[in-house]
Design a protein around this motif. Structure first.
Motif, mmCIF file in Angstrom:
data_model
loop_
_atom_site.group_PDB
_atom_site.id
_atom_site.type_symbol
_atom_site.label_atom_id
_atom_site.label_comp_id
_atom_site.label_asym_id
_atom_site.label_seq_id
_atom_site.Cartn_x
_atom_site.Cartn_y
_atom_site.Cartn_z
ATOM 1 N N MET A 1 0.745 -1.326 -0.209
ATOM 2 C CA MET A 1 0.012 0.146 0.149
ATOM 3 C C MET A 1 1.011 1.247 -0.052
ATOM 4 S SD MET A 1 -3.039 1.403 -0.026
ATOM 5 C CE MET A 1 -4.359 0.399 0.671
ATOM 6 N N ARG A 2 1.147 1.670 -0.998
ATOM 7 C CA ARG A 2 2.086 2.695 -1.299
ATOM 8 C C ARG A 2 1.293 4.230 -0.991
ATOM 9 N NH1 ARG A 2 6.741 2.202 -4.074
ATOM 10 N NH2 ARG A 2 7.045 4.367 -4.154
ATOM 11 N N LEU A 3 1.936 5.074 -0.389
ATOM 12 C CA LEU A 3 1.409 6.304 0.298
ATOM 13 C C LEU A 3 2.017 7.662 -0.118
ATOM 14 C CD1 LEU A 3 0.935 5.102 4.049
ATOM 15 C CD2 LEU A 3 -0.700 4.931 1.986
ATOM 16 N N ARG A 4 1.583 8.667 -0.517
ATOM 17 C CA ARG A 4 2.159 9.978 -0.698
ATOM 18 C C ARG A 4 1.261 11.057 -0.306
ATOM 19 N NH1 ARG A 4 2.157 10.519 -7.361
ATOM 20 N NH2 ARG A 4 -0.039 11.048 -7.646
ATOM 21 N N ILE A 5 1.997 12.402 -0.228
ATOM 22 C CA ILE A 5 1.505 13.386 0.213
ATOM 23 C C ILE A 5 1.875 14.432 -0.946
ATOM 24 C CG2 ILE A 5 1.331 15.459 1.895
ATOM 25 C CD1 ILE A 5 2.076 13.427 4.018
ATOM 26 N N GLN A 6 0.671 15.002 -1.575
ATOM 27 C CA GLN A 6 0.826 16.149 -2.550
ATOM 28 C C GLN A 6 0.407 17.623 -2.041
ATOM 29 O OE1 GLN A 6 -0.964 14.932 -6.482
ATOM 30 N NE2 GLN A 6 1.256 14.364 -6.949
ATOM 31 N N VAL A 7 1.134 18.513 -2.424
ATOM 32 C CA VAL A 7 0.775 19.657 -1.893
ATOM 33 C C VAL A 7 0.639 20.693 -3.447
ATOM 34 C CG1 VAL A 7 1.343 21.889 -0.606
ATOM 35 C CG2 VAL A 7 2.048 19.557 0.232
ATOM 36 N N ALA A 8 -0.326 21.235 -3.551
ATOM 37 C CA ALA A 8 -0.664 21.894 -4.770
ATOM 38 C C ALA A 8 -0.256 21.237 -5.936
ATOM 39 C CB ALA A 8 0.220 23.365 -4.726
ATOM 40 N N GLY A 9 -0.486 19.734 -6.093
ATOM 41 C CA GLY A 9 -0.282 18.980 -7.258
ATOM 42 C C GLY A 9 1.148 18.502 -7.326
ATOM 43 N N VAL A 10 2.030 18.745 -6.415
ATOM 44 C CA VAL A 10 3.435 18.264 -6.366
ATOM 45 C C VAL A 10 3.843 17.352 -5.274
ATOM 46 C CG1 VAL A 10 5.762 19.135 -6.322
ATOM 47 C CG2 VAL A 10 4.145 20.534 -7.423
ATOM 48 N N THR A 11 4.305 16.404 -5.345
ATOM 49 C CA THR A 11 4.452 15.312 -4.465
ATOM 50 C C THR A 11 5.672 16.000 -3.200
ATOM 51 O OG1 THR A 11 4.245 13.557 -5.944
ATOM 52 C CG2 THR A 11 5.521 13.125 -3.948
ATOM 53 N N MET A 12 5.248 15.947 -2.143
ATOM 54 C CA MET A 12 6.116 16.259 -1.155
ATOM 55 C C MET A 12 7.056 14.999 -0.511
ATOM 56 S SD MET A 12 5.187 17.835 2.779
ATOM 57 C CE MET A 12 5.022 19.477 2.405
ATOM 58 N N VAL A 13 6.390 13.916 -0.285
ATOM 59 C CA VAL A 13 6.815 12.855 0.164
ATOM 60 C C VAL A 13 6.105 11.644 -0.240
ATOM 61 C CG1 VAL A 13 5.518 12.911 2.395
ATOM 62 C CG2 VAL A 13 7.633 11.765 2.134
ATOM 63 N N GLU A 14 6.714 10.490 -0.615
ATOM 64 C CA GLU A 14 6.154 9.254 -0.997
ATOM 65 C C GLU A 14 6.874 8.139 -0.456
ATOM 66 O OE1 GLU A 14 5.579 6.752 -5.074
ATOM 67 O OE2 GLU A 14 5.798 8.967 -5.254
ATOM 68 N N ARG A 15 6.148 7.190 0.077
ATOM 69 C CA ARG A 15 6.643 5.936 0.537
ATOM 70 C C ARG A 15 6.096 4.587 0.080
ATOM 71 N NH1 ARG A 15 9.874 9.071 1.627
ATOM 72 N NH2 ARG A 15 10.746 9.680 3.717
ATOM 73 N N GLN A 16 7.048 3.440 0.274
ATOM 74 C CA GLN A 16 6.511 2.220 -0.242
ATOM 75 C C GLN A 16 5.229 1.795 0.370
ATOM 76 O OE1 GLN A 16 9.059 -0.529 -1.760
ATOM 77 N NE2 GLN A 16 7.815 -2.453 -1.102
ATOM 78 N N GLY A 17 5.141 2.245 1.578
ATOM 79 C CA GLY A 17 4.101 1.954 2.579
ATOM 80 C C GLY A 17 4.068 0.613 3.309
ATOM 81 N N THR A 18 3.028 0.016 3.726
ATOM 82 C CA THR A 18 2.706 -1.182 4.222
ATOM 83 C C THR A 18 2.908 -2.278 3.740
ATOM 84 O OG1 THR A 18 0.356 -1.126 4.580
ATOM 85 C CG2 THR A 18 1.762 0.085 6.382
ATOM 86 N N ALA A 19 3.292 -3.321 3.883
ATOM 87 C CA ALA A 19 3.013 -4.601 3.301
ATOM 88 C C ALA A 19 2.742 -5.741 4.268
ATOM 89 C CB ALA A 19 4.512 -5.203 2.849
ATOM 90 N N LYS A 20 2.297 -5.616 5.656
ATOM 91 C CA LYS A 20 1.965 -6.694 6.522
ATOM 92 C C LYS A 20 0.487 -6.646 6.522
ATOM 93 C CE LYS A 20 5.752 -5.874 9.628
ATOM 94 N NZ LYS A 20 6.103 -5.560 11.079
#
Length: 231
Positions: A151-170
């Protein structure tokens, strides 16, 4: 534009921390006017500055009494933009992400509008719980290559990615992602997005005995926080 700052000359032009900090403060001043380090000592204190003059905070939930979780009602804190309905959900599973309703790609679980952002440094964080069915990565009959679930996760501010992570796998896991950056003045749209692994060649997606959809992933207990620091 380059903002040149003064520093002590050193042999072979070796960089030093104070030089970098001075240039950073000069650049920030172009966005947010004067830096407090460039004003007389004790020039600003709670008695002579207005509300939100130095920092501003936004949270999901709306009020302290309501709590920090986003959304409302019985689905408070859950991602609901992609989910099965009651008629297609097994009684022992959440109404959640199924491959019948999700074909891949990024989905926006929640949007927070930072009204009145005055320009400067912004810190954003997102935390919650995630559940996926890792057993399904072996495919239904183990005849095809495994299809690991994330489950990948990311935060976008004004349409631009601030941070992205591969997320959880459990099968059950807590997560917290956060990031920061400098942004111009104005109301900002912050989007909290997820992306699940697409279906493989022979993933288990339907309960053969009942014909009901099988849950693949779910997010719940979600809450977000944004802090603006005006120097």
């Amino acid at each position: 534009m380059k903002y040149w700052t003064e520093h002590q000359a050193r042999q072979n032009q070796t960089a030093e921390a104070d030089q970098l900090n001075a240039e950073m403060r000069a650049s920030q001043s172009a966005i947010t006017t004067l830096d407090r380090t460039q004003t007389p000592s004790r020039e600003y204190d709670p008695t002579n500055v207005g509300q939100y003059a130095l920092h501003q905070v936004w949270t999901s939930g709306g009020s302290p009494l309501a709590g920090p979780l986003w959304g409302s009602g019985v689905t408070r804190g859950e991602q609901t933009n992609v989910r099965s309905d009651t008629a297609n959900t097994r009684g022992d599973q959440w109404m959640a992400v199924t491959y019948q309703g999700y074909n891949g790609g990024w989905e926006t679980a929640y949007t927070e509008t930072l009204t009145g952002f005055r320009g400067g440094h912004l810190h954003v964080e997102w935390s919650g719980q995630a559940s996926i069915f890792p057993a399904f990565q072996q495919t239904q009959n183990n005849f095809n290559p495994a299809n690991p679930k994330h489950m990948r996760l990311r935060i976008q501010v004004a349409g631009v990615t601030m941070v992205e992570r591969q997320g959880t796998a459990k099968s059950m896991a807590s997560f917290r992602i956060f990031g920061g950056g400098l942004y111009p003045q104005g109301d900002l749209q912050v989007q909290f997005q997820w992306r699940f692994t697409p279906a493989g060649q022979d993933d288990a997606i339907v309960d053969d005995s009942s014909g009901l959809y099988l849950m693949q992933a779910h997010l719940w207990g979600n809450k977000v926080l944004a802090i603006a620091r005006y120097k």
